[in-house]
Design a protein around this motif. Structure first.
Motif, PDB file in Angstrom:
ATOM      1  N   VAL A 127      22.780 -15.806 -14.666  1.00 42.06           N
ATOM      2  CA  VAL A 127      21.667 -14.724 -14.284  1.00 42.06           C
ATOM      3  C   VAL A 127      22.064 -14.248 -12.952  1.00 42.06           C
ATOM      4  N   ALA A 128      21.740 -12.937 -12.719  1.00 39.77           N
ATOM      5  CA  ALA A 128      22.169 -12.296 -11.569  1.00 39.77           C
ATOM      6  C   ALA A 128      21.110 -11.355 -11.037  1.00 39.77           C
ATOM      7  N   ARG A 129      21.124 -11.042  -9.690  1.00 39.13           N
ATOM      8  CA  ARG A 129      20.233 -10.154  -9.143  1.00 39.13           C
ATOM      9  C   ARG A 129      21.029  -8.747  -8.687  1.00 39.13           C
ATOM     10  N   LEU A 130      20.698  -7.895  -9.290  1.00 37.96           N
ATOM     11  CA  LEU A 130      21.686  -6.523  -8.826  1.00 37.96           C
ATOM     12  C   LEU A 130      20.785  -6.066  -7.633  1.00 37.96           C
ATOM     13  N   GLY A 131      19.613  -6.132  -7.354  1.00 40.74           N
ATOM     14  CA  GLY A 131      18.960  -5.399  -6.221  1.00 40.74           C
ATOM     15  C   GLY A 131      17.473  -5.061  -6.396  1.00 40.74           C
ATOM     16  N   GLY A 132      16.536  -4.844  -5.529  1.00 38.28           N
ATOM     17  CA  GLY A 132      15.233  -4.497  -5.931  1.00 38.28           C
ATOM     18  C   GLY A 132      14.684  -5.375  -6.619  1.00 38.28           C
ATOM     19  N   GLY A 133      14.354  -5.001  -7.965  1.00 39.34           N
ATOM     20  CA  GLY A 133      13.488  -6.135  -8.928  1.00 39.34           C
ATOM     21  C   GLY A 133      14.520  -6.158 -10.192  1.00 39.34           C
ATOM     22  N   GLU A 134      15.623  -5.691 -10.086  1.00 35.35           N
ATOM     23  CA  GLU A 134      16.552  -5.573 -11.226  1.00 35.35           C
ATOM     24  C   GLU A 134      17.235  -7.276 -11.280  1.00 35.35           C
ATOM     25  N   PHE A 135      17.385  -7.505 -12.417  1.00 35.30           N
ATOM     26  CA  PHE A 135      18.237  -8.904 -12.657  1.00 35.30           C
ATOM     27  C   PHE A 135      19.015  -8.359 -13.918  1.00 35.30           C
ATOM     28  N   VAL A 136      20.372  -9.227 -14.104  1.00 31.55           N
ATOM     29  CA  VAL A 136      20.833  -9.178 -15.267  1.00 31.55           C
ATOM     30  C   VAL A 136      21.270 -10.550 -15.961  1.00 31.55           C
ATOM     31  N   VAL A 137      21.046 -10.690 -17.169  1.00 33.34           N
ATOM     32  CA  VAL A 137      21.488 -12.005 -17.984  1.00 33.34           C
ATOM     33  C   VAL A 137      22.426 -11.971 -18.855  1.00 33.34           C
ATOM     34  N   VAL A 138      23.389 -12.795 -18.777  1.00 34.42           N
ATOM     35  CA  VAL A 138      24.676 -12.753 -19.757  1.00 34.42           C
ATOM     36  C   VAL A 138      24.540 -14.377 -20.405  1.00 34.42           C
ATOM     37  N   GLU A 139      24.239 -14.333 -21.836  1.00 31.17           N
ATOM     38  CA  GLU A 139      24.381 -15.233 -22.434  1.00 31.17           C
ATOM     39  C   GLU A 139      25.739 -15.508 -23.503  1.00 31.17           C
ATOM     40  N   PRO A 140      26.523 -16.164 -23.013  1.00 37.04           N
ATOM     41  CA  PRO A 140      27.781 -15.976 -23.893  1.00 37.04           C
ATOM     42  C   PRO A 140      27.783 -16.872 -25.259  1.00 37.04           C
ATOM     43  N   SER A 141      26.764 -17.897 -25.237  1.00 36.46           N
ATOM     44  CA  SER A 141      26.601 -18.780 -26.438  1.00 36.46           C
ATOM     45  C   SER A 141      25.260 -18.842 -26.624  1.00 36.46           C
ATOM     46  N   PRO A 142      24.496 -17.906 -27.262  1.00 34.88           N
ATOM     47  CA  PRO A 142      22.999 -18.120 -27.638  1.00 34.88           C
ATOM     48  C   PRO A 142      23.079 -19.065 -28.787  1.00 34.88           C
ATOM     49  N   SER A 143      21.962 -19.814 -28.604  1.00 34.09           N
ATOM     50  CA  SER A 143      21.505 -20.661 -29.846  1.00 34.09           C
ATOM     51  C   SER A 143      20.434 -20.027 -30.648  1.00 34.09           C
ATOM     52  N   GLU A 144      20.081 -18.748 -30.345  1.00 38.43           N
ATOM     53  CA  GLU A 144      18.898 -18.337 -31.203  1.00 38.43           C
ATOM     54  C   GLU A 144      19.151 -16.598 -31.467  1.00 38.43           C
ATOM     55  N   PRO A 145      18.436 -16.070 -32.245  1.00 33.78           N
ATOM     56  CA  PRO A 145      18.710 -14.554 -32.224  1.00 33.78           C
ATOM     57  C   PRO A 145      18.339 -14.044 -31.130  1.00 33.78           C
ATOM     58  N   ALA A 146      18.945 -12.655 -31.139  1.00 27.17           N
ATOM     59  CA  ALA A 146      18.634 -12.051 -29.810  1.00 27.17           C
ATOM     60  C   ALA A 146      17.280 -11.466 -29.642  1.00 27.17           C
ATOM     61  N   THR A 147      16.593 -11.325 -30.825  1.00 33.50           N
ATOM     62  CA  THR A 147      15.320 -10.888 -30.714  1.00 33.50           C
ATOM     63  C   THR A 147      14.339 -12.066 -30.197  1.00 33.50           C
ATOM     64  N   ARG A 148      14.599 -13.243 -30.669  1.00 32.84           N
ATOM     65  CA  ARG A 148      13.953 -14.755 -30.041  1.00 32.84           C
ATOM     66  C   ARG A 148      14.054 -14.802 -28.694  1.00 32.84           C
ATOM     67  N   LEU A 149      15.280 -14.661 -28.298  1.00 29.56           N
ATOM     68  CA  LEU A 149      15.775 -14.913 -26.950  1.00 29.56           C
ATOM     69  C   LEU A 149      14.874 -13.880 -25.855  1.00 29.56           C
ATOM     70  N   ALA A 150      15.106 -12.681 -26.541  1.00 30.92           N
ATOM     71  CA  ALA A 150      14.493 -11.516 -25.774  1.00 30.92           C
ATOM     72  C   ALA A 150      13.093 -11.788 -25.673  1.00 30.92           C
ATOM     73  N   ALA A 151      12.174 -12.201 -26.591  1.00 33.07           N
ATOM     74  CA  ALA A 151      10.762 -12.363 -26.383  1.00 33.07           C
ATOM     75  C   ALA A 151      10.595 -13.435 -25.409  1.00 33.07           C
ATOM     76  N   ARG A 152      11.372 -14.541 -25.386  1.00 35.75           N
ATOM     77  CA  ARG A 152      11.172 -15.754 -24.481  1.00 35.75           C
ATOM     78  C   ARG A 152      11.431 -15.106 -23.051  1.00 35.75           C
ATOM     79  N   LEU A 153      12.588 -14.359 -22.908  1.00 34.03           N
ATOM     80  CA  LEU A 153      12.737 -13.816 -21.620  1.00 34.03           C
ATOM     81  C   LEU A 153      11.560 -12.933 -20.899  1.00 34.03           C
ATOM     82  N   VAL A 154      11.095 -12.207 -21.649  1.00 32.35           N
ATOM     83  CA  VAL A 154      10.037 -11.364 -21.540  1.00 32.35           C
ATOM     84  C   VAL A 154       8.692 -12.061 -21.275  1.00 32.35           C
ATOM     85  N   GLY A 155       8.691 -13.323 -21.941  1.00 28.90           N
ATOM     86  CA  GLY A 155       7.512 -14.272 -21.880  1.00 28.90           C
ATOM     87  C   GLY A 155       7.407 -15.117 -20.646  1.00 28.90           C
TER      88      GLY A 155
END
Length: 451
Positions: A353-381
């Motif tokens: 998890v990295a912060r680029l500046g302002g309110g912007e962040f980057v996440v890089v998950e090289p070994s996801p244990s769940e589908p992209a849609t489920r992880l995306a929902a959990r991140l926004v959640g």
């Protein structure tokens, strides 16, 4: 050649102290040798045997420090049948003076080499180089153990971080980790007063040093020298030297040099700590402590750094300017730190998890244990739980664009696609996520508070 028993009369007839040396040590000694050396005969013989390596099989002469202020001259005869005769006598005044000067010069050269080695070592090799220096200095003084202890004032402990031991001498480093500072109070008090702790015999320790004496006896120490290690005005630890096999009389003339050695080690450790701190500052965001853009570029430098299946997301805090404008930058900073923590808690141990500046962040998950849609929902959640802002709870949404690598891919290319997807999420109402390369646009994950 006759056996040792047959040669004993010959040894006894010699006018000087004499040792009969075999490959493994002293085989026999005459009465004069026993009188001169006492229980130290075997140790002195072993040190004379070392001359074999330096001088070869022929005859040799030399001078050695027998400890407790004794300087001996020796003459080593040629090898015959695997045995050699060593003749010893007390050195006269001229020999003692010359020996002390030569030893002093050798010690100064050793300090110079040690300083150069520590300066050249670099981060990865420093620990090994410190132990090499300890071994070289320990060998010079013919002691059996040399070590560094570092103090952790915040934890109230001290730990043995570096250790060298002579062959056959027990290592204690594993037994001396996280030792409470009040375990050896008398020693600590002396070190804080910048005193050198030097005892030729443990019997000379005062009654106040009972805890120290018990530990030294457990380690088999017969003589000990400890020098404080300073970092500026802060006691950082100490360097110690233990004699286990024999008593050693510490020569005060070497104490200044050993203090200098301690400062060399402290300087090298401080330089490494500073270099690590500067590297961390260059690679991490000062506000959140998260990796920054420079870290991402270094971590994912190769063009194929992201393998197939890697999920990359760009997160942006919705209406973050409003938080700063209405509640102040301190409140905004607190929100950013909390968002960084919540994002980190959602992802796996290999994720970044990295912060680029302002309110912007980057996440890089090289070994996801769940589908992209489920992880995306959990991140926004993560923003579903209100944030404390200036003493009140506020609902603050985030928008996420995510992309899944379909094969080896460059992070920059994935970030570009995730960024575009994030802007689609904002354009369609914010507080939602969009998966790049699909037509999927989610509904808001929860209701945020109005302006």
């Amino acid at each position: 050649m006759d056996g040792p028993a047959d040669l004993q009369p010959c040894l006894d007839a010699l006018p000087l102290a004499a040792l009969l040396l075999g490959p493994s040590g002293v085989v026999a000694a005459n009465a004069l040798a026993h009188e001169m050396l006492g229980r130290e005969a075997a140790g002195i013989g072993a040190r004379v045997i070392a001359a074999v390596d330096r001088h070869g099989p022929g005859a040799a002469r030399g001078v050695l420090d027998a400890g407790e202020g004794r300087i001996l001259e020796f003459a080593l005869g040629p090898s015959c049948g695997g045995h050699r005769v060593a003749l010893l006598r007390a050195a006269d005044a001229d020999v003692r003076l010359r020996h002390r000067l030569e030893r002093r010069l050798e010690f100064e050269r050793l300090l110079t080499r040690s300083s150069a080695a520590l300066m050249r070592s670099g981060d990865a090799r420093l620990d090994g180089e410190i132990e090499t220096v300890l071994g070289n200095v320990g060998g010079f003084f013919d002691v059996d153990r040399a070590y560094v202890f570092l103090i952790d004032e915040a934890a109230g402990t001290q730990s043995n971080t570096h250790e060298w031991t002579a062959p056959g001498v027990s290592r204690e480093v594993q037994n001396l980790q996280g030792v409470p500072l009040d375990t050896f109070p008398w020693l600590l008090e002396r070190l804080r007063g910048d005193a050198v702790f030097s005892y030729d015999r443990l019997e000379d320790l005062p009654p106040a040093a009972q805890a120290e004496r018990r530990e030294f006896e457990r380690e088999g120490i017969r003589s000990i020298l400890i020098v404080p290690l300073w970092s500026g005005a802060r006691l950082r630890g100490f360097i110690g030297f233990d004699a286990v096999r024999r008593h050693v009389a510490w020569n005060e003339s070497y104490v200044v040099g050993l203090r200098l050695l301690a400062q060399m080690v402290a300087g090298a450790l401080d330089a490494r700590a500073l270099a690590r701190q500067l590297r961390r500052q260059a690679m991490h965001d000062a506000l959140t402590g998260l990796p920054n853009r420079a870290y991402l570029r270094q971590r994912f430098l190769p063009g194929s750094a992201c393998h197939a299946g890697t999920l990359v997301g760009v997160v942006d805090v919705d209406d973050f300017k409003r938080v700063n404008d209405h509640h102040g930058h301190a409140a905004g900073d607190a929100v950013l730190r909390e968002i960084g923590k919540r994002l980190t808690d959602v992802l796996g141990p290999e994720a970044t998890v990295a912060r680029l500046g302002g309110g912007e962040f980057v996440v890089v998950e090289p070994s996801p244990s769940e589908p992209a849609t489920r992880l995306a929902a959990r991140l926004v959640g993560i923003a579903a739980r209100p944030f404390e802002v200036a003493g009140s709870l506020q609902a603050i949404g985030i928008s996420l664009g995510m992309v899944e690598a379909r094969g080896p891919a460059c992070l920059d290319a994935l970030l570009e696609r995730a960024d575009a997807a994030m802007y689609r999420a904002k354009a369609t109402g914010k507080n939602r996520w969009v998966l790049a390369g699909t037509d999927l646009v989610t509904e808001p994950e929860f209701d945020t508070l109005p302006d």
